[in-house]
Scaffold this active site. Structure first.
Site, PDB file in Angstrom:
ATOM      1  N   SER A  53       0.827  -1.213   0.000  1.00  0.00           N
ATOM      2  CA  SER A  53       0.000   0.000   0.000  1.00  0.00           C
ATOM      3  C   SER A  53       0.860   1.261   0.000  1.00  0.00           C
ATOM      4  O   SER A  53       2.015   1.253   0.405  1.00  0.00           O
ATOM      5  CB  SER A  53      -0.908   0.012   1.236  1.00  0.00           C
TER       6      SER A  53
HETATM    7  N1  SAH Z   1      -0.082  -4.931   4.207  1.00  0.00           N
HETATM    8  C1  SAH Z   1       0.518  -5.428   3.004  1.00  0.00           C
HETATM    9  C2  SAH Z   1      -0.363  -5.166   1.803  1.00  0.00           C
HETATM   10  C3  SAH Z   1      -0.522  -6.372   0.928  1.00  0.00           C
HETATM   11  S1  SAH Z   1      -1.792  -6.301  -0.281  1.00  0.00           S
HETATM   12  C4  SAH Z   1       1.929  -4.907   2.836  1.00  0.00           C
HETATM   13  O1  SAH Z   1       2.380  -4.106   3.656  1.00  0.00           O
HETATM   14  O2  SAH Z   1       2.608  -5.331   1.891  1.00  0.00           O
HETATM   15  C5  SAH Z   1      -3.094  -7.201   0.499  1.00  0.00           C
HETATM   16  C6  SAH Z   1      -2.833  -8.641   0.776  1.00  0.00           C
HETATM   17  O3  SAH Z   1      -4.068  -9.198   1.270  1.00  0.00           O
HETATM   18  C7  SAH Z   1      -2.460  -9.504  -0.430  1.00  0.00           C
HETATM   19  O4  SAH Z   1      -1.215 -10.079  -0.206  1.00  0.00           O
HETATM   20  C8  SAH Z   1      -3.565 -10.567  -0.491  1.00  0.00           C
HETATM   21  O5  SAH Z   1      -3.103 -11.845  -0.872  1.00  0.00           O
HETATM   22  C9  SAH Z   1      -4.070 -10.561   0.930  1.00  0.00           C
HETATM   23  N2  SAH Z   1      -5.412 -11.109   1.151  1.00  0.00           N
HETATM   24  C10 SAH Z   1      -6.533 -10.955   0.387  1.00  0.00           C
HETATM   25  N3  SAH Z   1      -7.571 -11.629   0.938  1.00  0.00           N
HETATM   26  C11 SAH Z   1      -7.092 -12.206   2.085  1.00  0.00           C
HETATM   27  C12 SAH Z   1      -7.672 -13.047   3.089  1.00  0.00           C
HETATM   28  N4  SAH Z   1      -8.958 -13.435   3.045  1.00  0.00           N
HETATM   29  N5  SAH Z   1      -6.881 -13.449   4.108  1.00  0.00           N
HETATM   30  C13 SAH Z   1      -5.580 -13.083   4.177  1.00  0.00           C
HETATM   31  N6  SAH Z   1      -4.971 -12.318   3.259  1.00  0.00           N
HETATM   32  C14 SAH Z   1      -5.729 -11.873   2.218  1.00  0.00           C
END
Ligand code: SAH
Length: 209
Positions: A53
């Site tokens: 993000s």
């Molecule tokens: N906070 C992260 C942002 C990653 S993007 C960072 O700092 O890099 C969001 C992430 O949510 C993705 O990796 C995606 O695979 C995950 N995601 C989506 N649905 C999810 C779920 N039901 N449970 C766990 N992770 C999930």
């Protein structure tokens, strides 16, 4: 430091958030080809179609969590992060919360986050592999729940696992298919929802892969 100054200019005021954002080196979490963009206020690809993000969004969401229920030391208690991704936000959260439970549904990213965080030796970050739509009852109740992926609704398990006085900050798909940041507070057993600015997150998906 320029990134943090910019966050201040964009309206992030909480010194705890600014300190946490200046302590975690974002360039360690992105691909070597993207290192020169690591401190720009932009989301970046982290593999498997997912993104880290924007710093401003990370800071804003953590600021909203911290405005809820913190201990006398100004720290949050236990926090659940749904969507570990590359582990960046988990590292930032580790500086403002006592314990961070971060869950990721993609094995490849869960492993990558573990590699990225190893050198930081953050004893209070617990990386979990699984579907975060079910929350993580073993760590509940949470002072804060933060989601980095947006679904059509906030799963009931999240509100069940939220402590009294705690907050959920998550993107949610609204009418017309647009996403907005939503904050849910639990006070006296009641849930109060506030819809905030529009955002653009990857979708919240069920199951693991
Ligand atoms: N906070 C992260 C942002 C990653 S993007 C960072 O700092 O890099 C969001 C992430 O949510 C993705 O990796 C995606 O695979 C995950 N995601 C989506 N649905 C999810 C779920 N039901 N449970 C766990 N992770 C999930």
């Amino acid at each position: 430091m320029r990134m943090v100054q910019k966050l201040g200019a964009l309206g992030v005021r909480d010194p705890r958030v600014l300190a946490a954002m200046s302590a975690v080196e974002r360039h360690r979490f992105v691909d070597s080809a993207l290192v020169n963009q690591a401190y720009e206020d932009t989301s970046l690809p982290i593999g498997l179609g997912q993104t880290i993000s924007k710093p401003n969004v990370v800071a804003r969401m953590i600021e909203l969590l911290l405005a809820g229920h913190t201990g006398a030391d100004g720290r949050l208690g236990r926090v659940l992060e749904v969507g570990t991704g590359c582990g960046y936000q988990a590292a930032v959260l580790s500086r403002v919360a006592k314990e961070v439970y971060s869950i990721e549904r993609l094995r490849g990213l869960h492993d990558r986050a573990r590699d990225n965080l190893r050198h930081l030796r953050l004893a209070n970050v617990h990386l979990l592999f699984g579907d975060g739509m079910a929350g993580f009852p073993q760590g509940a109740p949470y002072a804060g729940i933060i989601a980095a992926a947006g679904g059509d609704a906030v799963p009931p398990q999240w509100t069940e696992q939220l402590a009294e006085g705690g907050r959920i900050v998550a993107p949610m798909v609204m009418a017309q298919g647009r996403q907005a940041l939503v904050m849910i507070e639990k006070t006296a057993g009641r849930l109060v929802q506030t819809v905030l600015e529009s955002v653009h997150f990857v979708p919240l998906k069920s199951g693991t892969a």
